[in-house]
Design a protein around this motif. Structure first.
Motif, short mmCIF file in Angstrom:
data_model
loop_
_atom_site.label_atom_id
_atom_site.label_comp_id
_atom_site.label_asym_id
_atom_site.label_seq_id
_atom_site.Cartn_x
_atom_site.Cartn_y
_atom_site.Cartn_z
N ILE B 23 -14.23 17.91 -10.15
CA ILE B 23 -15.27 18.51 -9.30
C ILE B 23 -15.41 20.02 -9.58
O ILE B 23 -16.54 20.48 -9.80
CB ILE B 23 -15.00 18.20 -7.80
N PRO B 24 -14.32 20.78 -9.60
CA PRO B 24 -14.49 22.20 -9.95
C PRO B 24 -15.19 22.44 -11.29
O PRO B 24 -16.03 23.33 -11.39
CB PRO B 24 -13.04 22.72 -10.00
N ILE B 25 -14.88 21.61 -12.30
CA ILE B 25 -15.53 21.79 -13.60
C ILE B 25 -17.03 21.50 -13.49
O ILE B 25 -17.87 22.25 -13.98
CB ILE B 25 -14.88 20.86 -14.67
N LEU B 27 -18.88 21.58 -10.81
CA LEU B 27 -19.54 22.63 -10.01
C LEU B 27 -19.74 23.90 -10.84
O LEU B 27 -20.76 24.57 -10.73
CB LEU B 27 -18.70 22.95 -8.76
N THR B 28 -18.75 24.22 -11.68
CA THR B 28 -18.87 25.41 -12.54
C THR B 28 -20.05 25.26 -13.49
O THR B 28 -20.89 26.16 -13.62
CB THR B 28 -17.58 25.60 -13.37
N SER B 31 -23.34 25.37 -11.55
CA SER B 31 -23.70 26.69 -11.03
C SER B 31 -24.43 27.54 -12.06
O SER B 31 -25.17 28.46 -11.71
CB SER B 31 -22.44 27.42 -10.56
N ALA B 244 -19.09 34.38 -16.38
CA ALA B 244 -17.88 33.62 -16.74
C ALA B 244 -18.17 32.13 -16.78
O ALA B 244 -17.72 31.42 -17.68
CB ALA B 244 -16.76 33.93 -15.76
N ALA B 245 -18.96 31.64 -15.80
CA ALA B 245 -19.28 30.21 -15.75
C ALA B 245 -20.13 29.80 -16.95
O ALA B 245 -19.93 28.72 -17.52
CB ALA B 245 -20.00 29.88 -14.45
N ALA B 248 -17.85 29.68 -19.89
CA ALA B 248 -16.99 28.50 -19.78
C ALA B 248 -17.75 27.26 -20.22
O ALA B 248 -17.23 26.43 -20.98
CB ALA B 248 -16.50 28.34 -18.34
#
Lengths: 262, 273
Positions: B23-25, B27-28, B31, B244-245, B248
């Motif tokens: 989920i964090p990946i 969402l990153t 975003s 940064a996102a 990434a």
């Protein structure tokens, strides 16, 4: 043929000089008596080894690293052993997807993982940095635990398990009394490989620093930015001794084939 | 019933990874497509026109490519030699290859600072034998990063290739030789094609590893940014999470693309590999 082999042998020797030379040089510099790192050394002393234990940031971060790696290792085993067992023992729908999910922490760049952990686990989910380190390290250890234990299970004869089961042992009882003891060496090897992976990690830990919280490799990086004395060389020697010790144990337990298999 | 047991065994780990990583990946990545609440590709368009960022991206790709080539050139003959020697030498050389691989990357990169620094071992040696007049400036350049990365990843390609070369049927080489193939012919027509799968896997590992490495460029690169140090700088020092996102996401896409394309190539060359 002989002539060609000699040329190849010399080439191989030179490549190993390139690989191991720097590690040898850093080991020698750790015994320097002066305060500047240099090679060859001018005077001999052990004082930089003593210095490691005098620098507070090394002592606290060493403790942090050990705690995070051990606790994360334990959780990675609790989550990873059942998963490795299910993935090697059964065929089922969605197996390849789940396999990919469990291996994915190796495929995603570490620095990307570190950033997302900082952004979501620490900032969005509001976990303390210490807990963030623990969760992040558990995640990067999981693929190693699953890989080593799966390879250990691949040589396990599951008909033994069925025999125990048909003789009246419960499913869970069979797992703890028959399966686990048989993959014991695989589990120990998994613990050691995962520990090294976590203890040496920079990519995740570099994002997870806060007041009084930081891991050992990150403190080494910070120290190197300001000082160029032989303390880091002395630390390097101690880390290499630990690494060699772990490597020999894994070699005894799994053989070297674990490393050459991809 | 049996299926329920299987999913119960997998659930804790899968849930943990989903909540804290998947989920964090996602969402990153998600975003990066939103700028002040509305959907747009603006972030990407901006960075692909930014000379500074493109420069960093190209430097990183070039450094990774050169590292991969050097690793193959040095690693292949060594792996070939190790796969041919007697068992005891083989075990020793394998252990000596695996040891650096398990050693902390901070230690390994730092050891090069002592060697290639301005007052380092290499400069002292070259000055004393009169090969150079002025000390060489290697540390804090892309060359320093390449040296450090080759040192970091060479063992990886050596042990990957040993795995493939050991399984090669010795009779095939003898057959080719007895049928009149020259030594070069045996190598290019038999050894090389058969080691392709190992070479491709090894190259993926080295290229992706070099492309995403942080410690080595951070220690040996000085002011020279690569994509991972650029991400770190934006995420922490500059606190620019949008950039940064985006970086990434670009890193994830490039590593996945390289891995998939190279695997396809390996499959085309040797469908059985």
């Amino acid at each position: 043929m002989k002539q060609k082999n000699r040329g190849l042998a010399v080439f191989t020797f030179l490549v190993f000089v390139f690989l191991l030379g720097p590690l040898l040089i850093i080991s020698v510099t750790s015994f320097e008596g002066g305060s500047v790192l240099k090679f060859p050394i001018e005077t001999f002393s052990f004082k930089w080894y003593e210095n490691i234990f005098k620098v507070n940031m090394f002592l606290t971060s060493f403790k942090t690293s050990i705690i995070v790696s051990l606790a994360g290792n334990l959780l990675a085993l609790i989550l990873g052993i059942p998963a490795a067992y299910a993935l090697s023992r059964f065929d089922f729908k969605g197996k390849s997807v789940l396999n990919a999910v469990f291996i994915s922490p190796i495929l995603i760049p570490g620095i990307v993982l570190g950033f997302t952990f900082l952004r979501y686990i620490v900032t969005t989910y509001h976990f303390p940095i210490y807990t963030g380190l623990f969760i992040g390290h558990t995640i990067i250890m999981l693929p190693f635990v699953i890989r080593v234990i799966s390879s250990s299970l691949s040589t396990f004869d599951f008909s033994i398990e069925e025999a125990a089961h048909s003789l009246g042992a419960s499913k869970i009882g069979t797992f703890f009394q028959v399966v686990l003891p048989n993959i014991k060496s695989g589990i120990i090897a998994a613990v050691m490989i995962a520990f090294l992976e976590s203890f040496n990690n920079v990519d995740i830990s570099v994002f997870m620093t806060g007041p009084g919280v930081s891991t050992f490799p990150i403190q080494m990086l910070t120290y190197v930015e300001t000082y160029f004395d032989p303390t880091i060389a002395a630390i390097s020697v101690m880390l290499m001794i630990i690494t060699a010790f772990f490597m020999f144990i894994v070699e005894r337990l799994m053989g070297l084939s674990y490393f050459t298999k991809r | 019933m049996r299926n329920r047991t299987i999913y119960l065994l997998l659930l804790p780990g899968a849930l943990f990874l989903t909540i804290f990583m998947v989920i964090p990946i996602l969402l990153t990545i998600g975003s990066t497509f939103f700028n002040e609440g509305s959907f747009s590709f603006e972030g990407y368009l901006h960075y692909f026109q930014d000379k500074y960022f493109i420069g960093i991206l190209l430097t990183t790709l070039r450094v990774s490519l050169v590292t991969t080539f050097i690793c193959i050139l040095l690693g292949f003959p060594v792996a070939y030699y190790i796969s041919k020697v007697g068992t005891r030498t083989k075990v020793l050389l394998l252990l000596l290859s695996i040891f650096p691989l398990l050693t902390s990357s901070v230690v390994r990169s730092f050891s090069w600072m002592i060697i290639i620094g301005k007052n380092g071992v290499l400069n002292k040696l070259l000055l004393s034998i009169g090969l150079i007049e002025e000390p060489l400036n290697i540390l804090y350049t892309p060359t320093a990063i390449i040296i450090g990365l080759v040192h970091l990843f060479l063992p990886l390609i050596i042990i990957t290739l040993i795995g493939v070369l050991e399984n090669m049927d010795e009779d095939l080489l003898t057959a080719a030789e007895s049928l009149g193939a020259s030594r070069l012919g045996v190598f290019t027509k038999v050894v090389l094609p058969l080691s392709m799968p190992g070479l491709v896997i090894g190259s993926i590992l080295v290229f992706v590893g070099s492309f995403t490495a942080y410690t080595t460029p951070a220690l040996l690169g000085g002011k020279q940014r690569v994509i991972s140090t650029f991400l770190y700088q934006n995420a922490t020092t500059l606190n620019d999470w949008h950039t940064a996102a985006i970086v990434a996401t670009i890193m994830i896409v490039i590593t996945l693309l390289v891995t998939i394309i190279m695997n396809q190539i390996a499959y085309k060359i040797n469908p059985k590999g």
